[in-house]
Enzyme design. Sequence first.
Site, PDB file in Angstrom:
ATOM      1  CG  ASP A 185      43.121  49.634  33.502  1.00  0.00           C
ATOM      2  OD1 ASP A 185      43.857  48.860  34.146  1.00  0.00           O
ATOM      3  OD2 ASP A 185      42.048  50.074  33.943  1.00  0.00           O
ATOM      4  CG  HIS A 186      48.469  46.577  34.577  1.00  0.00           C
ATOM      5  ND1 HIS A 186      48.396  47.683  35.370  1.00  0.00           N
ATOM      6  CD2 HIS A 186      48.453  45.517  35.416  1.00  0.00           C
ATOM      7  CE1 HIS A 186      48.337  47.307  36.630  1.00  0.00           C
ATOM      8  NE2 HIS A 186      48.372  45.999  36.691  1.00  0.00           N
ATOM      9  CG  HIS A 248      43.382  48.799  37.845  1.00  0.00           C
ATOM     10  ND1 HIS A 248      43.935  49.102  36.615  1.00  0.00           N
ATOM     11  CD2 HIS A 248      44.338  49.039  38.760  1.00  0.00           C
ATOM     12  CE1 HIS A 248      45.171  49.513  36.806  1.00  0.00           C
ATOM     13  NE2 HIS A 248      45.437  49.491  38.089  1.00  0.00           N
TER      14      HIS A 248
END
Length: 508
Positions: A185-186, A248
């Site tokens: 999950d960047h 996110h």
Amino acid sequence: MKAHIKPKPTVFMIFGGTGDLAERKLIPALYNLFLAEYMPKEFKIVGLGRTAYQDDSFREVLLEGVNKHSRSGKAEKDKWAEFAEHISYLKADVHNEKDYEKMEKIIETCDASWSEPSVIIHYLAVTPQFFPIIAKNLAKMKLANDINRTRIVVEKPFGHDLESAKELNHLLKNIFHESQIYRIDHYLGKETVQNMLAFRFANALFEPIWNRNYIEHVQISVTEDIGVEDRGGYYNTSGALRDMVQNHILQVLCLVAMEPPVNFDAEEIRNRKVDVLRAMRKFGSEEIRHNTVRGQYSEGWVEGEKVVGYREEKDVDPDSNTETFAALKFFIDNWRWQNVPFYVRTGKRIHQKSSIISIQFKDVPHLIFPSKSTESWQQNRLIISIQPEMSIRLQVQAKRPGLDMILNPVDMVFNYDGTYSTDTPEAYETLLLDAMKGDQTLFMRGDQVETAWELLMPVLESWESKKSISFPNYSADSWGPETAEALIAKDGFHWFTLPIKKSEKEKK
Ligand code: NAD
């Protein structure tokens, strides 16, 4: 996030090596790690894709990508040449077992000439439909069986709903040990997001007031000014809740709300985060009605240009029920957060691109100042801004200079730009380095993903089964539907926004 550990020799197998993600994010990130001397001396990057390339022509394409997208600007000729020597291309189809044999040969060649056995990272930068077949073929060809050497990085989206996420977890866990699976999950690699941990747990100041006794409410707002662009086909099967909230936003919420971990170990931090998800109040039909809002953008004007509505976007169903905006009110049923609302919102074609966490503290217990002094009164707020600026602001009341006692809110600002001269690494740099080092702190564990899906499933099911009659309900370049304002206004609050600085606006 482990400091000072140099990664071992590493082979990166990038499935989808010719794709957009590899070009825009992965290769620029690896190149910047190389420039900053974080890459091990011995490493190899193998791009896998269906297009026919020679190593050289593949490197040329990647160089163009780096020149366009790297935070360090255009690549220096010598440095790039040095880096590019480590890159090769393998034309491969994920279904073809013979291609996996070729991968095995590459790994064997590296191992034969390198100082120690390599870490092998299989990076799945392909559409999720290929995740299962790649994992199965890696297992079949014995490319997954060394628990200490082999890792698999799985891109988002991880599942389309609870059932499919469970299925994918089940399949991966039959092949890999959890310690080998890196669900990316960047957002968690972003500098300001990571700083939440430092800020909360490296300062004595905040912990005593980080609870329902002092905090009135929390907001997390992640808005984009763009529409769906060329991702209409994908987005129409996803929507804002799946695309942003399930991953996110809930991950960020966990960092705000988690209990103090006893140490900085990946498992400990991930345990504390999953505790938050487990404590979140479930959505029944009443909560869905009162505490959730969905929206879809219509046409409008953005900076003098006409833009189409969501239903007119390419590859989008003209009668689409997909939400491009979502706002929700969450509660966390534990001692720390009982009855403190957590408002989150996210949307496309919103007036400002921003990611902001706002923590609003309760008012002072007794106001000693006359009303004339407090006309611009504002409760204390802590604002953690990920974009447009990277900053942490503490908003306090202060006396305005002058002969009268007039109070106004002022910001104590920690701004990254003003404080540090070094460039901030991109999220993918942090995450790729962590994957090489074997640090899973910033990656999602299987149970976290499932618990997040579980929480949102009633909302997803309700929204899918009941077509919205009000769509489209907000115009491009607005702040979303009016009902989202009402969601927070009925509790006496309003959504917090940071003013756009002129230079930011000009940059757009
Ligand atoms: P893309 O369509 O640009 O690239 C897909 C890649 O898959 C190409 O390299 C293609 O050659 C390869 N491919 C397709 N079929 C194949 C086959 N049968 N055998 C071997 N290779 C095959 O996609 P993308 O935008 O790079 O996205 C990849 C993944 O990353 C997706 O899961 C996406 O959701 C995720 N992701 C992308 C971004 C982004 O900015 N692009 C951001 C976050 C997550």
